[in-house]
Design a protein around this motif. Structure first.
Motif, PDB file in Angstrom:
ATOM      1  N   VAL A  11      -1.672 -39.813  46.279  1.00  0.00           N
ATOM      2  CA  VAL A  11      -2.148 -40.212  45.058  1.00  0.00           C
ATOM      3  C   VAL A  11      -1.294 -41.797  44.267  1.00  0.00           C
ATOM      4  O   VAL A  11      -0.392 -41.663  44.185  1.00  0.00           O
ATOM      5  N   GLY A  12      -2.025 -42.100  43.879  1.00  0.00           N
ATOM      6  CA  GLY A  12      -1.532 -43.566  43.089  1.00  0.00           C
ATOM      7  C   GLY A  12      -1.232 -44.724  43.317  1.00  0.00           C
ATOM      8  O   GLY A  12      -0.614 -45.352  42.723  1.00  0.00           O
ATOM      9  N   GLU A  17      -5.025 -53.921  49.745  1.00  0.00           N
ATOM     10  CA  GLU A  17      -6.732 -54.835  49.756  1.00  0.00           C
ATOM     11  C   GLU A  17      -7.688 -54.223  48.855  1.00  0.00           C
ATOM     12  O   GLU A  17      -8.399 -55.017  48.499  1.00  0.00           O
ATOM     13  N   ASP A  18      -6.949 -52.868  47.357  1.00  0.00           N
ATOM     14  CA  ASP A  18      -8.221 -52.693  47.010  1.00  0.00           C
ATOM     15  C   ASP A  18      -8.606 -53.567  45.576  1.00  0.00           C
ATOM     16  O   ASP A  18      -9.203 -53.150  45.504  1.00  0.00           O
ATOM     17  N   LEU A  19      -7.061 -53.720  45.573  1.00  0.00           N
ATOM     18  CA  LEU A  19      -6.844 -54.490  43.647  1.00  0.00           C
ATOM     19  C   LEU A  19      -7.369 -56.344  44.840  1.00  0.00           C
ATOM     20  O   LEU A  19      -7.395 -56.718  45.555  1.00  0.00           O
ATOM     21  N   GLY A  20      -8.068 -56.920  43.660  1.00  0.00           N
ATOM     22  CA  GLY A  20      -8.735 -57.852  43.988  1.00  0.00           C
ATOM     23  C   GLY A  20      -7.261 -58.587  43.761  1.00  0.00           C
ATOM     24  O   GLY A  20      -6.237 -58.315  43.383  1.00  0.00           O
ATOM     25  N   PRO A  78      -2.980 -49.353  38.574  1.00  0.00           N
ATOM     26  CA  PRO A  78      -3.609 -50.046  38.093  1.00  0.00           C
ATOM     27  C   PRO A  78      -4.770 -48.594  38.167  1.00  0.00           C
ATOM     28  O   PRO A  78      -6.037 -48.673  37.366  1.00  0.00           O
ATOM     29  N   TYR A  79      -3.849 -48.069  39.517  1.00  0.00           N
ATOM     30  CA  TYR A  79      -5.230 -46.752  39.116  1.00  0.00           C
ATOM     31  C   TYR A  79      -4.509 -45.464  38.940  1.00  0.00           C
ATOM     32  O   TYR A  79      -5.230 -44.315  39.340  1.00  0.00           O
TER      33      TYR A  79
END
Length: 175
Positions: A11-12, A17-20, A78-79
């Motif tokens: 978690v976290g 690749e999920d981030l721009g 960021p998550y």
């Protein structure tokens, strides 16, 4: 057809690749800035030693600040945000990747003031730079709640770099 369990992601821990790409660059730059700022803080602390006399046997607080700066800027996530549990109504605290114990270390910027037992003997430029670094990193640690990594984090990183560089070029700063 066979079923295979999917790997469990912590978690976290976002996949890059999920981030721009702009966020990835901002986080990479923040890590580098944190490493440089922490090294500079450790240099300031080294002038008076790891356990200076005015700290009465305790470690120099600039060392804790250096560790906090490095950990905070390398751990931004960021998550890791606040989330509401709709069933219970409770809000879980997200820390933006910077846990409470590291946030506490970031308050060591106040150690630049000479209290009743003395304190770090920094030049005015160094004092201003330490306060700027500590404040900018605290803002970066909270950026998940008020800003945009790709827009606001680079501004904070430039402020940190500028503060460190300008204190190093101040002729009143001790060598």
């Amino acid at each position: 057809m066979s079923l295979h369990p999917l790997p469990i992601q912590p978690v976290g821990a976002p996949e890059s690749e999920d981030l721009g790409p702009e966020v990835q660059v901002a986080l990479t730059v923040a890590r580098a800035v944190g490493t440089r700022a922490a090294a500079w803080l450790r240099t300031l602390a080294a002038r008076e030693g790891e356990r200076p006399e005015w700290m009465r046997g305790r470690p120099n607080p600039l060392l804790d600040l250096a560790d906090g700066v490095e950990q905070a800027l390398s751990g931004l996530d960021p998550y890791d945000t606040d989330e509401r549990d709709w069933e219970s109504g409770e809000i879980t605290s997200g820390y933006g990747g910077v846990p409470p114990e590291v946030r506490e270390q970031l308050w060591e910027g106040g150690s630049v003031f000479a209290g009743a037992s003395g304190g770090n003997r920094l030049s005015p430029a160094e004092t201003a730079a330490v306060l700027t670094v500590a404040t900018a990193v605290r803002l970066a640690a909270d950026i998940h709640g008020f800003g945009y990594y790709e827009r606001d984090l680079p501004v904070l990183c430039r402020a940190i770099d500028y503060a460190v560089a300008s204190s190093a070029t101040d002729p009143r700063a001790r060598a």
